[in-house]
Enzyme design. Structure first.
Site, PDB file in Angstrom:
ATOM      1  N   ARG A  42       0.888  -1.279   0.025  1.00  6.03           N
ATOM      2  CA  ARG A  42      -0.096   0.020  -0.048  1.00  6.03           C
ATOM      3  C   ARG A  42       0.786   1.027  -0.010  1.00  6.03           C
ATOM      4  O   ARG A  42       1.861   1.252   0.814  1.00  6.03           O
ATOM      5  CB  ARG A  42      -0.973   0.019   1.496  1.00  6.03           C
ATOM      6  CG  ARG A  42      -2.035  -1.130   1.107  1.00  6.03           C
ATOM      7  CD  ARG A  42      -2.730  -0.833   2.531  1.00  6.03           C
ATOM      8  NE  ARG A  42      -4.161  -1.576   2.503  1.00  6.03           N
ATOM      9  CZ  ARG A  42      -4.360  -2.631   2.350  1.00  6.03           C
ATOM     10  NH1 ARG A  42      -3.681  -3.695   1.797  1.00  6.03           N
ATOM     11  NH2 ARG A  42      -5.597  -3.317   2.447  1.00  6.03           N
ATOM     12  N   HIS A  69      -3.621   2.056   4.727  1.00  2.78           N
ATOM     13  CA  HIS A  69      -2.827   3.244   4.497  1.00  2.78           C
ATOM     14  C   HIS A  69      -2.290   4.062   5.598  1.00  2.78           C
ATOM     15  O   HIS A  69      -1.440   4.592   5.665  1.00  2.78           O
ATOM     16  CB  HIS A  69      -3.393   3.934   3.284  1.00  2.78           C
ATOM     17  CG  HIS A  69      -3.400   3.368   2.061  1.00  2.78           C
ATOM     18  ND1 HIS A  69      -4.478   2.507   1.572  1.00  2.78           N
ATOM     19  CD2 HIS A  69      -2.738   3.509   0.953  1.00  2.78           C
ATOM     20  CE1 HIS A  69      -4.276   1.969   0.361  1.00  2.78           C
ATOM     21  NE2 HIS A  69      -2.998   2.674  -0.008  1.00  2.78           N
ATOM     22  N   SER A 110      -6.748   4.520  -2.277  1.00  8.05           N
ATOM     23  CA  SER A 110      -6.884   4.397  -0.736  1.00  8.05           C
ATOM     24  C   SER A 110      -8.168   4.838  -0.248  1.00  8.05           C
ATOM     25  O   SER A 110      -8.562   5.903  -0.515  1.00  8.05           O
ATOM     26  CB  SER A 110      -5.832   5.424   0.105  1.00  8.05           C
ATOM     27  OG  SER A 110      -5.931   5.550   1.531  1.00  8.05           O
ATOM     28  N   ARG A 111      -8.765   4.220   0.724  1.00 13.52           N
ATOM     29  CA  ARG A 111     -10.074   4.543   1.091  1.00 13.52           C
ATOM     30  C   ARG A 111      -9.906   5.340   2.152  1.00 13.52           C
ATOM     31  O   ARG A 111     -11.000   6.411   2.162  1.00 13.52           O
ATOM     32  CB  ARG A 111     -10.858   3.171   1.974  1.00 13.52           C
ATOM     33  CG  ARG A 111     -11.213   1.970   1.048  1.00 13.52           C
ATOM     34  CD  ARG A 111     -11.981   1.157   1.797  1.00 13.52           C
ATOM     35  NE  ARG A 111     -11.928  -0.277   0.982  1.00 13.52           N
ATOM     36  CZ  ARG A 111     -11.986  -1.379   1.672  1.00 13.52           C
ATOM     37  NH1 ARG A 111     -12.124  -1.425   3.172  1.00 13.52           N
ATOM     38  NH2 ARG A 111     -11.810  -2.454   1.078  1.00 13.52           N
ATOM     39  N   THR A 112      -8.932   5.558   2.922  1.00 13.92           N
ATOM     40  CA  THR A 112      -8.820   6.443   3.812  1.00 13.92           C
ATOM     41  C   THR A 112      -8.218   8.056   3.182  1.00 13.92           C
ATOM     42  O   THR A 112      -8.759   8.974   3.762  1.00 13.92           O
ATOM     43  CB  THR A 112      -7.584   6.194   4.902  1.00 13.92           C
ATOM     44  OG1 THR A 112      -7.927   4.994   5.453  1.00 13.92           O
ATOM     45  CG2 THR A 112      -7.426   7.182   6.064  1.00 13.92           C
TER      46      THR A 112
END
Length: 140
Positions: A42, A69, A110-112
């Protein structure tokens, strides 16, 4: 009289160079642009700068084989905070680093932190001496 007018301009000419070569900004040069591990990572694309000098930043790539992440971001902060360097996340994704085949695949988001500019990441990797001979593909 012309000489005095020219001397008044001197601080405006010298000031940008003084900022570029101050010791705070030199610490940015000491930060490696790329740190990724072999295998699937990641990664985060990060703009770093010295506190108060946001105009003079540098973009770096950091990746690790971790669960999310946020763990990559925590390792970035551990590396940079003692130096007094601030970090702004530009986005993230995944990197598949096949070092033995000299291939790298950049993909995902990245979801974050949202998606990174994978083309910019590829350009940074290609400029780094370790990865200049690698075949780097980008998938959006």
């Amino acid at each position: 009289m012309k000489m005095f007018k020219s001397l008044r301009l001197l601080p405006h000419i010298v000031s940008p160079f003084q900022k570029c070569y101050s010791t705070d900004l030199i610490s940015l040069v000491g930060v490696p642009r790329v740190k990724i591990t072999k295998g699937q990572n990641r990664y985060l694309l990060v703009n770093i700068h010295t506190h108060g000098f946001t105009k003079y930043g540098r973009v770096i790539v950091r990746g690790a084989d971790v669960d999310n992440h946020l763990a990559v971001f925590d390792s970035i902060l551990e590396e940079l905070e003692p130096e007094g360097i601030c970090a702004k996340i530009l986005g993230g994704g995944r990197i598949l680093n096949e070092a033995e085949n000299k291939k790298i695949k950049i993909y995902g988001t990245s979801r974050t932190f949202g998606g990174a500019d994978h083309t910019r990441t590829r350009n940074i990797l290609q400029a780094w001496t370790t990865y200049k001979d690698f075949k780097i593909t980008v998938k959006q």
